[in-house]
Design a protein around this motif. Sequence first.
Motif, short mmCIF file in Angstrom:
data_model
loop_
_atom_site.label_atom_id
_atom_site.label_comp_id
_atom_site.label_asym_id
_atom_site.label_seq_id
_atom_site.Cartn_x
_atom_site.Cartn_y
_atom_site.Cartn_z
N ASN A 27 -91.02 32.98 52.04
CA ASN A 27 -89.91 33.91 51.86
C ASN A 27 -89.42 33.85 50.42
N GLY A 28 -88.77 34.90 49.98
CA GLY A 28 -88.19 34.90 48.66
C GLY A 28 -87.26 36.06 48.44
N THR A 29 -86.55 36.01 47.34
CA THR A 29 -85.70 37.10 46.89
C THR A 29 -86.03 37.34 45.43
N GLY A 30 -86.38 38.58 45.12
CA GLY A 30 -86.75 38.92 43.75
C GLY A 30 -86.74 40.42 43.55
N ASP A 31 -87.24 40.83 42.43
CA ASP A 31 -87.28 42.26 42.10
C ASP A 31 -88.61 42.85 42.58
N VAL A 32 -88.58 44.13 42.91
CA VAL A 32 -89.78 44.86 43.30
C VAL A 32 -90.08 45.90 42.23
N PHE A 33 -91.32 45.95 41.81
CA PHE A 33 -91.73 46.93 40.80
C PHE A 33 -92.92 47.73 41.31
N TYR A 34 -93.21 48.82 40.62
CA TYR A 34 -94.34 49.68 40.96
C TYR A 34 -95.62 49.01 40.48
N ASN A 105 -90.86 39.53 31.89
CA ASN A 105 -90.47 40.70 32.68
C ASN A 105 -90.66 40.53 34.18
N ALA A 106 -91.42 39.53 34.59
CA ALA A 106 -91.70 39.34 36.01
C ALA A 106 -91.62 37.86 36.35
N GLY A 107 -90.81 37.55 37.33
CA GLY A 107 -90.59 36.16 37.71
C GLY A 107 -91.39 35.72 38.92
N PRO A 108 -91.24 34.46 39.31
CA PRO A 108 -92.03 33.90 40.40
C PRO A 108 -91.75 34.52 41.77
N ASN A 109 -90.59 35.12 41.96
CA ASN A 109 -90.26 35.72 43.25
C ASN A 109 -90.31 37.24 43.24
N ASP A 110 -90.83 37.82 42.18
CA ASP A 110 -90.96 39.27 42.11
C ASP A 110 -92.21 39.72 42.85
N VAL A 111 -92.24 40.98 43.24
CA VAL A 111 -93.33 41.56 44.01
C VAL A 111 -93.60 42.96 43.48
N GLY A 112 -94.85 43.34 43.46
CA GLY A 112 -95.21 44.70 43.11
C GLY A 112 -95.79 45.41 44.31
N VAL A 113 -95.44 46.69 44.48
CA VAL A 113 -96.00 47.50 45.57
C VAL A 113 -96.46 48.84 45.01
N THR A 114 -97.39 49.45 45.71
CA THR A 114 -97.93 50.73 45.26
C THR A 114 -96.90 51.85 45.44
N LYS A 115 -97.19 52.95 44.79
CA LYS A 115 -96.25 54.07 44.68
C LYS A 115 -95.66 54.54 46.01
N PRO A 116 -96.46 54.78 47.05
CA PRO A 116 -95.85 55.28 48.30
C PRO A 116 -94.81 54.31 48.87
N GLU A 117 -95.08 53.03 48.75
CA GLU A 117 -94.14 52.04 49.30
C GLU A 117 -92.91 51.92 48.41
N PHE A 118 -93.12 51.90 47.09
CA PHE A 118 -91.98 51.81 46.17
C PHE A 118 -91.04 52.99 46.37
N MET A 119 -91.61 54.19 46.53
CA MET A 119 -90.80 55.40 46.65
C MET A 119 -89.97 55.46 47.93
N LYS A 120 -90.28 54.61 48.89
CA LYS A 120 -89.44 54.52 50.09
C LYS A 120 -88.13 53.81 49.77
N MET A 121 -88.16 52.96 48.72
CA MET A 121 -86.96 52.21 48.33
C MET A 121 -86.20 52.85 47.18
N ALA A 122 -86.94 53.51 46.27
CA ALA A 122 -86.32 54.08 45.07
C ALA A 122 -87.30 55.04 44.41
N PRO A 123 -86.79 55.96 43.58
CA PRO A 123 -87.72 56.82 42.84
C PRO A 123 -88.46 55.98 41.80
N ILE A 124 -89.67 56.41 41.48
CA ILE A 124 -90.47 55.69 40.47
C ILE A 124 -89.70 55.55 39.17
#
Length: 138
Positions: A27-34, A105-124
């Motif tokens: 488990n973790g808490t971090g930022d999500v990026f495209y 720019n990216a920490g140990p608890n950050d995660v990247g997801v592809t465009k369709p998944e990212f766009m469910k949370m926020a605009p690109i």
Amino acid sequence: MLSVAKILVALTLASASLETPTPHATNGTGDVFYYKPDSEAGACGWMNTTDQAVATVSNTTFNGFPGATPKNPNTNPICGRRIVITGNNVTINAFIVDYFEQDKNAGPNDVGVTKPEFMKMAPISAGIVRDAVWNITM
């Protein structure tokens, strides 16, 4: 002298400890990026496209996963695991296929997801979803 009941309890406990262990979850808490998969295979050895629900995690999460195989990332048990991410009051699911090197720019608890998944949370154009909670499961 041990009673039959005590012997049965001891045998039951011993056999229970030989069972397959419960899968680990991280488990973790971090930022999500495209995340845009490269034209080459990711760390798990698979070719992925931007329209698939796939994710990348930090090298710390990837290599620190129980049973990790740093010498051959293709066999890391984190590969193909589902990651459930909640950010901006939206929950998404993706499968881990790669890792990224941490930097400023990216920490140990950050995660990247592809465009369709990212766009469910926020605009690109948002670029990032802050303080998302994630869980890696089977």
